[in-house]
Design a protein around this motif. Structure first.
Motif, mmCIF file in Angstrom:
data_model
loop_
_atom_site.group_PDB
_atom_site.id
_atom_site.type_symbol
_atom_site.label_atom_id
_atom_site.label_comp_id
_atom_site.label_asym_id
_atom_site.label_seq_id
_atom_site.Cartn_x
_atom_site.Cartn_y
_atom_site.Cartn_z
ATOM 1 N N ALA A 309 1.304 -1.140 -0.118
ATOM 2 C CA ALA A 309 -0.308 -0.177 0.144
ATOM 3 C C ALA A 309 0.369 1.453 -0.375
ATOM 4 O O ALA A 309 0.858 2.558 -0.649
ATOM 5 N N GLU A 310 1.760 1.356 0.551
ATOM 6 C CA GLU A 310 2.767 2.382 0.575
ATOM 7 C C GLU A 310 3.976 2.643 -0.016
ATOM 8 O O GLU A 310 3.909 3.968 -1.122
ATOM 9 N N SER A 311 3.716 1.672 -1.529
ATOM 10 C CA SER A 311 4.674 1.465 -2.895
ATOM 11 C C SER A 311 3.799 1.885 -3.905
ATOM 12 O O SER A 311 4.033 3.122 -4.310
ATOM 13 N N ALA A 312 2.181 1.766 -3.800
ATOM 14 C CA ALA A 312 1.155 2.167 -4.294
ATOM 15 C C ALA A 312 1.279 3.677 -4.342
ATOM 16 O O ALA A 312 0.965 4.093 -5.272
ATOM 17 N N ARG A 313 0.983 3.765 -3.010
ATOM 18 C CA ARG A 313 0.681 5.137 -2.650
ATOM 19 C C ARG A 313 2.275 6.252 -3.340
ATOM 20 O O ARG A 313 1.878 7.567 -4.304
ATOM 21 N N MET A 314 3.548 5.515 -2.467
ATOM 22 C CA MET A 314 4.494 6.698 -3.084
ATOM 23 C C MET A 314 4.935 6.589 -4.745
ATOM 24 O O MET A 314 4.644 7.596 -5.279
ATOM 25 N N ILE A 315 4.439 5.681 -5.555
ATOM 26 C CA ILE A 315 4.208 5.539 -7.025
ATOM 27 C C ILE A 315 3.529 6.876 -7.517
ATOM 28 O O ILE A 315 3.534 7.143 -9.063
ATOM 29 N N LEU A 316 2.352 6.240 -7.052
ATOM 30 C CA LEU A 316 0.967 6.786 -8.055
ATOM 31 C C LEU A 316 1.552 8.958 -7.308
ATOM 32 O O LEU A 316 1.160 9.599 -8.465
ATOM 33 N N LYS A 317 1.771 9.439 -6.566
ATOM 34 C CA LYS A 317 2.504 11.007 -6.007
ATOM 35 C C LYS A 317 3.067 10.783 -6.602
ATOM 36 O O LYS A 317 3.140 12.424 -6.837
ATOM 37 N N ALA A 318 4.035 10.344 -6.986
ATOM 38 C CA ALA A 318 5.385 10.450 -8.094
ATOM 39 C C ALA A 318 5.290 10.618 -9.551
ATOM 40 O O ALA A 318 5.665 11.146 -10.015
ATOM 41 N N GLY A 319 4.063 10.085 -9.777
ATOM 42 C CA GLY A 319 4.090 10.143 -11.673
ATOM 43 C C GLY A 319 3.850 9.468 -11.894
ATOM 44 O O GLY A 319 3.627 9.573 -12.939
ATOM 45 N N GLY A 320 3.654 8.373 -11.052
ATOM 46 C CA GLY A 320 4.454 7.191 -11.924
ATOM 47 C C GLY A 320 2.882 6.455 -12.145
ATOM 48 O O GLY A 320 1.608 7.562 -12.386
ATOM 49 N N ARG A 321 2.876 4.971 -12.593
ATOM 50 C CA ARG A 321 1.341 4.323 -13.333
ATOM 51 C C ARG A 321 1.471 3.388 -12.621
ATOM 52 O O ARG A 321 2.171 2.467 -12.423
ATOM 53 N N LEU A 322 -0.042 3.200 -11.740
ATOM 54 C CA LEU A 322 -0.388 1.863 -11.604
ATOM 55 C C LEU A 322 -1.618 1.737 -12.685
ATOM 56 O O LEU A 322 -2.606 2.256 -12.660
ATOM 57 N N GLY A 323 -1.903 -0.255 -12.484
ATOM 58 C CA GLY A 323 -3.478 -0.740 -13.010
ATOM 59 C C GLY A 323 -4.060 -1.623 -12.216
ATOM 60 O O GLY A 323 -3.026 -1.566 -10.918
ATOM 61 N N MET A 324 -5.272 -1.878 -12.537
ATOM 62 C CA MET A 324 -5.454 -2.420 -11.343
ATOM 63 C C MET A 324 -6.068 -3.955 -11.325
ATOM 64 O O MET A 324 -6.023 -3.676 -13.061
#
Length: 425
Positions: A309-324
């Protein structure tokens, strides 16, 4: 997959176009010959022929079809790792995969990327779906996976003499890694799925902090796959495994659990998407005891859940991309629950509904390599739409309830939902 001829007009709903922008109230979407011809405010919609089919969104939501970015079509009621390869014969698994694909479409998922499949069933399932032989999401196939000998996916003891080749190709060294990819090239896959790291499911041998492949093996996989225009992804939990994958040239990361700042920089430098698949971890913790998961395994999933969960928040906050999406088909995380991942990312991880929906539509299409035609509701795109009775931004859990679906459309054809059985006017 054939595109539906004629014109369909969807009206009286709020449009979420998948790009992450503000919703468009009182919107109209016009579909002509399977593609979006107009999407925007009703007042700006061009006239259509009187014979056009009309779908009333009833004040609800009009949005792109969802994308399941880590789909295991051959998983079914898995209670232990061994259930993945020896629980059922391949003939029955093929039928189960077709049933899972149909269910995914009925759940609003109009496209999916396979995260691995027994034999190369997903390759042929994709062909069947594209030829309209069976319903299912537009599929990117992965076939069998690759793991180092003795790694997470190598559980059948040698004395059984049954091997693992139906599910995973086991490699020792870069030469065998190259040979494994070449087998997958012949099978017709699009994505090569690997296991750089272990998992909480195997605490005694390959837990979530261990490595299951060497960097040299991973690099050989990438070089061979890219030579054949295939993409590579990997089950990456341990921090060192994430970094190995990104340095080797992976095209996506599954889970990305224990990321640090250096791993994040590597991810962002190449804009590599990550699919966290976190609801599986929560389900393992919450429902694991009733299915007999050992306390050590559950503790490992708790650690994975929080770090992921922390990694996901970190990725999106930094402008990275998440898939679901991810890992549905276990006994405690069954097929059909796909949208629970979306609710979980809002309620537990802390993302906004609009952020999650963008990840589940546009980013999912980007991961599939089909962003030019899927994932958003814009003129010229394939008309893969989901029309929902209710305000999805106000309550994203509506996507868990198939009875709230007015229509699930693929290429302009209504495949599921309340109006699926209605004859066009």
């Amino acid at each position: 997959m054939k595109l539906a001829p004629g014109t369909t007009v969807v009206t009286n709903g709020t449009l979420l176009d998948g790009n992450g922008g503000p919703p468009v109230p009182n919107a109209t979407v016009i579909v002509t010959d399977g593609r979006v011809a107009y999407a925007g405010p009703a007042r700006g919609a061009p006239p259509v022929e009187p014979t056009a089919r009309r779908i009333d969104a009833a004040g609800g939501t009009i949005m792109p079809g969802l994308v399941e970015a880590h789909f295991h079509p051959t998983y079914f009621n898995v209670a232990a790792l061994e259930d993945l390869d020896i629980k059922y014969p391949v003939e029955y698994v093929t039928l189960l995969a077709a049933a899972n694909a149909k269910l995914a479409l009925e759940c609003g998922y109009t496209a999916a990327r396979s995260g691995g499949s027994l034999f190369n069933i997903d390759v042929w399932l994709k062909k069947a779906i594209e030829n309209d032989l069976c319903p299912g999401p537009r599929l990117a196939a992965s076939g069998r996976e690759i793991c180092g000998v003795g790694g997470l996916m190598d559980w059948n003891p040698d004395y059984r003499k049954i091997g693992m080749e139906g599910l995973v190709l086991l490699v020792n060294g870069p030469d065998e890694a190259r040979a494994a990819v070449r087998k997958l090239v012949k099978d017709g896959v699009e994505w090569v799925k690997t296991y750089p790291t272990g998992d909480a499911a195997a605490p005694d041998t390959n837990d979530h902090h261990t490595l299951c492949m060497t960097f040299e093996e991973m690099h050989a996989v990438v070089a061979t796959a890219h030579n054949h225009s295939l993409k590579v992804t990997g089950h990456c939990r341990a921090n060192a495994g994430i970094k190995n994958a990104l340095r080797a040239g992976y095209d996506a990361i599954e889970h990305g659990t224990f990321m640090d700042a250096e791993a994040l920089d590597l991810l962002l430098a190449r804009d590599v998407p990550c699919v966290p698949a976190l609801y599986f971890e929560w389900a393992s913790v919450e429902r694991g005891p009733e299915f007999g998961l050992p306390p050590r395994v559950i503790d490992g999933h708790k650690e994975t859940l929080e770090a992921g969960a922390e990694s996901a928040r970190m990725i999106l906050k930094a402008g990275g991309r998440l898939g679901m999406g991810g890992d549905y088909g276990f006994a405690w995380n069954p097929h059909g629950d796909y949208a629970r991942e979306l609710t979980f990312f809002v309620n537990y991880v802390g993302l906004s509904p609009l952020e999650v929906l963008t990840c589940a539509t546009r980013t999912g299409a980007e991961i599939l390599g089909r962003a030019a035609e899927l994932g958003t509701v814009e003129a010229g795109m394939l008309a893969d739409l989901l029309v929902v009775d209710g305000d999805v931004l106000a309550d994203i859990s509506l996507l868990e309830d198939r009875s709230r679906f007015v229509a699930v459309m693929q290429g302009g054809a209504v495949k599921a939902g309340k109006v699926a059985g209605e004859r066009p006017a």
